[in-house]
Structure formats: structure tokens, C-alpha cells
Scaffold this active site. Structure first.
Site, PDB file in Angstrom:
ATOM      1  N   LEU A 127      23.603  13.075  53.058  1.00 41.14           N
ATOM      2  CA  LEU A 127      24.799  13.401  52.299  1.00 41.14           C
ATOM      3  C   LEU A 127      26.006  12.667  52.901  1.00 41.14           C
ATOM      4  CD1 LEU A 127      26.231  15.297  50.210  1.00 41.14           C
ATOM      5  CD2 LEU A 127      26.174  17.095  51.930  1.00 41.14           C
ATOM      6  N   GLY A 245      19.149  25.682  55.221  1.00 39.68           N
ATOM      7  CA  GLY A 245      19.342  25.074  56.537  1.00 39.68           C
ATOM      8  C   GLY A 245      20.205  25.923  57.457  1.00 39.68           C
ATOM      9  N   GLU A 378      25.576  20.475  59.369  1.00 40.27           N
ATOM     10  CA  GLU A 378      25.309  21.384  58.235  1.00 40.27           C
ATOM     11  C   GLU A 378      26.585  22.077  57.774  1.00 40.27           C
ATOM     12  OE1 GLU A 378      21.701  23.241  57.711  1.00 40.27           O
ATOM     13  OE2 GLU A 378      20.597  21.947  59.086  1.00 40.27           O
TER      14      GLU A 378
HETATM   15  C1  LIG Z   1      23.656  14.734  65.398  1.00 38.16           C
HETATM   16  C2  LIG Z   1      24.091  14.794  63.964  1.00 38.16           C
HETATM   17  C3  LIG Z   1      23.134  14.970  62.964  1.00 38.16           C
HETATM   18  C4  LIG Z   1      23.536  14.992  61.628  1.00 38.16           C
HETATM   19  N1  LIG Z   1      22.577  15.085  60.654  1.00 38.16           N
HETATM   20  C5  LIG Z   1      22.930  14.910  59.351  1.00 38.16           C
HETATM   21  C6  LIG Z   1      21.948  14.782  58.335  1.00 38.16           C
HETATM   22  O1  LIG Z   1      20.745  14.863  58.592  1.00 38.16           O
HETATM   23  N2  LIG Z   1      22.369  14.549  57.063  1.00 38.16           N
HETATM   24  C7  LIG Z   1      23.694  14.448  56.734  1.00 38.16           C
HETATM   25  O2  LIG Z   1      24.005  14.238  55.558  1.00 38.16           O
HETATM   26  N3  LIG Z   1      24.662  14.588  57.689  1.00 38.16           N
HETATM   27  C8  LIG Z   1      24.305  14.804  58.977  1.00 38.16           C
HETATM   28  N4  LIG Z   1      25.285  14.894  59.958  1.00 38.16           N
HETATM   29  C9  LIG Z   1      26.691  14.849  59.586  1.00 38.16           C
HETATM   30  C10 LIG Z   1      27.425  16.173  59.748  1.00 38.16           C
HETATM   31  O3  LIG Z   1      26.985  17.099  58.785  1.00 38.16           O
HETATM   32  C11 LIG Z   1      28.929  15.877  59.659  1.00 38.16           C
HETATM   33  O4  LIG Z   1      29.286  15.196  60.854  1.00 38.16           O
HETATM   34  C12 LIG Z   1      29.772  17.129  59.488  1.00 38.16           C
HETATM   35  O5  LIG Z   1      29.559  17.682  58.212  1.00 38.16           O
HETATM   36  C13 LIG Z   1      31.275  16.856  59.659  1.00 38.16           C
HETATM   37  O6  LIG Z   1      31.693  15.728  58.963  1.00 38.16           O
HETATM   38  P1  LIG Z   1      32.583  14.631  59.734  1.00 38.16           P
HETATM   39  O7  LIG Z   1      31.858  14.263  60.966  1.00 38.16           O
HETATM   40  O8  LIG Z   1      32.896  13.542  58.778  1.00 38.16           O
HETATM   41  O9  LIG Z   1      33.902  15.378  60.171  1.00 38.16           O
HETATM   42  P2  LIG Z   1      35.221  15.573  59.260  1.00 38.16           P
HETATM   43  O10 LIG Z   1      34.871  16.108  57.935  1.00 38.16           O
HETATM   44  O11 LIG Z   1      36.032  14.322  59.311  1.00 38.16           O
HETATM   45  O12 LIG Z   1      35.986  16.706  60.062  1.00 38.16           O
HETATM   46  C14 LIG Z   1      36.780  16.464  61.203  1.00 38.16           C
HETATM   47  C15 LIG Z   1      37.417  17.801  61.592  1.00 38.16           C
HETATM   48  O13 LIG Z   1      38.292  18.249  60.543  1.00 38.16           O
HETATM   49  C16 LIG Z   1      37.930  19.562  60.140  1.00 38.16           C
HETATM   50  N5  LIG Z   1      38.191  19.722  58.709  1.00 38.16           N
HETATM   51  C17 LIG Z   1      37.821  18.893  57.703  1.00 38.16           C
HETATM   52  N6  LIG Z   1      38.242  19.382  56.528  1.00 38.16           N
HETATM   53  C18 LIG Z   1      38.866  20.556  56.785  1.00 38.16           C
HETATM   54  C19 LIG Z   1      39.497  21.543  55.984  1.00 38.16           C
HETATM   55  N7  LIG Z   1      39.567  21.452  54.652  1.00 38.16           N
HETATM   56  N8  LIG Z   1      40.057  22.624  56.592  1.00 38.16           N
HETATM   57  C20 LIG Z   1      39.986  22.757  57.928  1.00 38.16           C
HETATM   58  N9  LIG Z   1      39.383  21.856  58.754  1.00 38.16           N
HETATM   59  C21 LIG Z   1      38.827  20.769  58.181  1.00 38.16           C
HETATM   60  C22 LIG Z   1      36.439  19.656  60.464  1.00 38.16           C
HETATM   61  O14 LIG Z   1      36.021  21.005  60.551  1.00 38.16           O
HETATM   62  C23 LIG Z   1      36.391  18.919  61.788  1.00 38.16           C
HETATM   63  O15 LIG Z   1      36.798  19.769  62.827  1.00 38.16           O
HETATM   64  C24 LIG Z   1      24.907  14.891  61.291  1.00 38.16           C
HETATM   65  C25 LIG Z   1      25.860  14.732  62.317  1.00 38.16           C
HETATM   66  C26 LIG Z   1      25.467  14.657  63.632  1.00 38.16           C
HETATM   67  C27 LIG Z   1      26.521  14.421  64.684  1.00 38.16           C
END
Ligand SMILES: Cc1cc2nc3c(=O)[nH]c(=O)nc-3n(C[C@H](O)[C@H](O)[C@H](O)COP(=O)(O)OP(=O)(O)OC[C@H]3O[C@@H](n4cnc5c(N)ncnc54)[C@H](O)[C@@H]3O)c2cc1C
Length: 397
Positions: A127, A245, A378
Site C-alpha cells: 500500500l 492484521g 499497519e
Molecule cells: C519495517 C516496516 C515494514 C512495513 N511493511 C509494510 C508492508 O508490508 N506494506 C505496506 O504497504 N507498508 C508497510 N510499511 C509502511 C508503514 O505502514 C508506514 O511506514 C506507516 O503507515 C507510516 O507511514 P509513513 O512512514 O509514510 O509516515 P507518515 O505518514 O509520513 O507519518 C509521519 C508522522 O506523522 C504522523 N501523522 C501523519 N498523519 C497524521 C494525522 N492526520 N494526524 C496526526 N499525525 C499524523 C504519523 O503518525 C507519524 O508519526 C512498513 C514500514 C516499515 C518501517
């Protein structure tokens, strides 16, 4: 309202057999896997051979047919031993197979779900993109409709199992302007498809046994049989998989909490300072009490949510709006509490170990590095709190 929480004799027997299997097949490889940062191919294969990659999938679709409760029993036991193995299973079973189980056609189930549940194929779920994390509806990967076919182009990141998977559930934008409501579609993509490649694999603080891969989709052509569910309803598919999940992540975190608590108890009874085992000091006893409280409370939450998902079944069309809302709130609560309690308990367990807890290669040091991500993936815990509070504001407690 009477609530029955005990496991059946069959579930108890499954737990005992699983515990013995994991001790024999998984526990011995974990330290080396972590140190070498290698995918644990041999132990994964053994788990696949025993059916552990299809625990909640009905037997008619190649699984063990043990439902979400059975799945959580397995992940709790696995979580006691190693988080990397738990994430490999979760990315495959919760996130990879759920879209097919809940939304797949008979043909899709035969082609992808049965081999996945039997452990013959490893799945992943994709995703996240560089510009679309928490705002998961804002995907930039494009799914262009050309006649009967679809052409997918874009870059995905952070895909667990992305390097090893033979098929990936990919969310792509059929109409980017529409966003999550109507603009995102779920596809199942075989990784040997022309135009599909694996890019950079991240080096991480923990979860050293898992791949976290970039996926490149360069004009990947797919037929209509690759669309999971309805065109434009991919966000529902993704959210259903994430509800599964988040509860299973709770079960794995529960296992982590139990292992850390047991390790802290054992250590505190055997480590003597100032002439007494440190377990005799109230500062340590209070930490242990807090750990035990979290383990017990989380056990109820996880198994209640798992039993609830079993009751609801796997036909999303049969769910009322209220049932969907309850399920999603419950999964978010489990995920948020479980991940935060796991981080806290493992941190306190490390503290009880003193200096040795900080030494590379000890189980508690590995658990500390592995646990942190559960507050992020997740859906971050900020996003879980948005989900929970929006539902509370709409429906009340
Ligand atoms: C080891 C690992 C495995 C993963 N596995 C998968 C996978 O298998 N498939 C997949 O699709 N993804 C996967 N991910 C991705 C993971 O789901 C995302 O990293 C996560 O959803 C956060 O997205 P981002 O890193 O872009 O952070 P961002 O969305 O940029 O967030 C940065 C910060 O801002 C905060 N924030 C964002 N929007 C808001 C809001 N509206 N209000 C308050 N706070 C907010 C967040 O909580 C966070 O603290 C994985 C990530 C890692 C590190």
C-alpha cells in the site's frame, strides 16, 4: 452478558503442539538470523510445510481452518520467540491472503489463495508509497484501464516479504482524482510478471529477518482476473486486511510481552545485589506487577477481538455498517494498546536485566529493537487514535 474466554481442548492441543514445534524449528535460528540480517528461509519453509502460513484459512481453501482465534494462538506463541518470523507470517496471512479470502472470486481463490495457504507461495501486501503513508488513499501508482487489461505503473516502498514474495497484493489508483472512495483498486500481481522488479531493501533497527522492499511497477500488464473485489473499492479491501492484521499484531505483541515478563521474572529471582535477589526489592516488584497487568488485560482484548472476527465471518457483504465500525474500532484499540504496552514492558524488562540487557545478541536486546515498529506499521498509533476517536465521536462509547 456472559463472556466465555477459555480455549477448547482442541485449541489447547494446537497451542501445545505449536509451542513445541516453534521451540524446535524456529528458536534455534533466531540469534544468527538477527546477527546476519538474513531471511530465515529454512524455518519459514518448515512452518509452511506444517500449514502455519494458512492457520485461519478454511480447509476448503487449503488452510488449517482454525479461524482468527487459532491464528492468534499461533502468533502469540510465535511472538514469544521472534518478531521477524511473526511479521513474515503476518504480511503473508493477514495482509496477503485476507484480500483473497474476503473479496476473491472462486478462480482467484483456486489460483492464489490455496497455494498461499498451503505454504507453496509467499504473499506480500503493498500500500505504502514514498508520498503516501498514513494518507494511504493518496496512492500515486497508476492503474490504467486499456480495453480489458490493466497497466500498473509506480513505485511502492517498505513492503514486508517484498523481496521473497511470489505474488503481491498491490493498491493502485484507477482514478487518482477520486481518492480512497472510488479511486483505488486492489490487484494481485505475480512477481515474475514483465515490468515488475524489486528495488532497494532497507536496513533496519530491528526485524532483521524480514525484507522491507521497494517494488517497481513499470507498465505491468494484468488481465481483469487480477482485480480483487470491485474496481475503485480497493480501500475497503485494504482496510479489511488491516483489521485482521491489527488484531494479529496484537497477538504477536502479547507473546512479546509474555516472553519479556518471563525473562524479567527469571532474571530478577536469580540476580543478587546487596545480599538479596533483586526480585525482593519493591522497585522491581512494581515493574513486574505492571508487566503482568498488561499481559492479562491484553490477552482478553486480543482473543475477544479474534472471536468477534470469527463470528462475523469472511463475507463483507453480510456485515452491517455498525458491525464494520465495531470491528474496525476494536482492531485499532488492540493494535494501539498492544504495541505501546509491548514497548513499555520490553523496556522495563531490559531495565531489570541491567547492563546485560543492553548487550548485543541477548533476547531482550533484540526484542527491544524489534518491538518499536509495531507503533508505526499497519497504521501509526496516531492514525489508530484518529480511527478510534472518529468512531467514538460518531457513535459514542
Ligand atoms: C519495517 C516496516 C515494514 C512495513 N511493511 C509494510 C508492508 O508490508 N506494506 C505496506 O504497504 N507498508 C508497510 N510499511 C509502511 C508503514 O505502514 C508506514 O511506514 C506507516 O503507515 C507510516 O507511514 P509513513 O512512514 O509514510 O509516515 P507518515 O505518514 O509520513 O507519518 C509521519 C508522522 O506523522 C504522523 N501523522 C501523519 N498523519 C497524521 C494525522 N492526520 N494526524 C496526526 N499525525 C499524523 C504519523 O503518525 C507519524 O508519526 C512498513 C514500514 C516499515 C518501517
Amino acid at each position: 452478558m456472559a463472556i466465555e474466554f477459555s480455549l477448547t481442548p482442541d485449541q489447547e492441543a494446537f497451542r501445545d503442539a505449536t509451542r513445541a514445534f516453534l521451540q524446535k524449528e524456529v528458536a534455534p535460528v533466531v540469534a544468527e538470523m538477527d546477527e546476519k540480517e538474513e531471511f530465515p528461509a529454512a524455518s519459514v519453509k518448515r512452518m509452511q510445510e506444517e500449514g502455519y502460513f494458512g492457520v485461519p484459512i478454511p480447509e476448503e481453501w487449503g488452510g488449517l481452518g482454525l479461524g482468527k482465534v487459532g491464528y492468534c494462538i499461533f502468533l502469540e506463541e510465535l511472538g514469544k520467540i521472534d518478531a521477524s518470523h511473526g511479521v513474515i507470517v503476518g504480511a503473508h496471512t493477514s495482509l496477503g491472503t485476507s484480500p483473497l479470502l474476503y473479496y476473491g472470486t472462486e478462480e482467484q481463490k483456486r489460483r492464489w489463495l490455496i497455494p498461499a495457504a498451503k505454504g507453496e507461495k509467499l504473499l506480500a501486501f503493498s500500500l505504502t508509497e514514498p508520498g503516501s503513508g498514513s494518507d494511504s488513499g493518496a496512492v500515486h501508482t497508476v492503474a490504467e484501464h486499456r480495453g480489458d487489461a490493466w497497466v500498473l505503473t509506480g513505485n511502492k516502498i517498505y513492503v514486508s516479504n517484498g523481496r521473497e514474495a511470489s505474488a503481491v497484493v498491490v493498491m493502485a489508483g484507477n482514478d487518482v482524482k477520486l481518492g480512497p472512495n472510488g479511486g483505488v483498486t486492489a490487484f494481485i500481481v505475480d512477481t515474475n510478471r514483465p515490468g515488475f522488479s524489486v528495488g532497494r531493501c532497507e536496513k533496519k533497527m530491528g526485524l532483521h529477518g524480514t525484507s522491507t522492499a521497494e517494488l517497481v511497477l513499470d507498465h505491468v500488464e494484468l488481465g481483469p482476473e487480477h482485480v480483487i473485489g470491485e474496481v475503485g473499492k480497493g480501500f475497503h479491501v485494504a482496510m479489511t486486511a488491516l483489521d485482521v492484521g491489527r488484531v494479529s499484531l496484537g497477538a504477536a505483541s502479547l507473546g512479546g510481552i509474555e516472553a519479556a515478563t518471563t525473562a524479567a521474572l527469571d532474571f530478577s529471582k536469580n540476580r543478587t545485589q546487596f545480599g538479596l535477589p533483586i526480585s525482593e526489592y519493591q522497585a522491581i516488584q512494581f515493574k513486574i506487577a505492571d508487566m503482568g497487568m498488561r499481559a492479562q488485560a491484553l490477552r482478553y482484548l486480543v482473543y475477544h477481538a479474534a472471536a468477534h472476527q470469527d463470528q462475523l465471518g469472511t463475507d463483507p457483504k453480510a456485515w452491517t455498517r455498525l458491525q464494520r465500525a465495531e470491528k474496525t474500532r476494536e482492531a485499532a484499540i488492540v493494535k494501539c494498546l498492544a504495541s505501546e504496552w509491548a514497548s513499555e514492558v520490553i523496556d522495563e524488562a531490559l531495565q531489570i536485566h541491567g547492563g546485560i540487557g543492553y548487550i548485543r545478541g541477548t533476547p531482550i536486546e533484540r526484542a527491544y529493537r524489534d518491538a518499536r515498529i509495531s507503533e508505526i506499521f499497519e497504521g501509526t498509533n496516531e492514525i489508530q487514535r484518529l480511527v478510534i476517536s472518529r468512531d467514538l465521536i460518531a457513535r459514542g462509547l
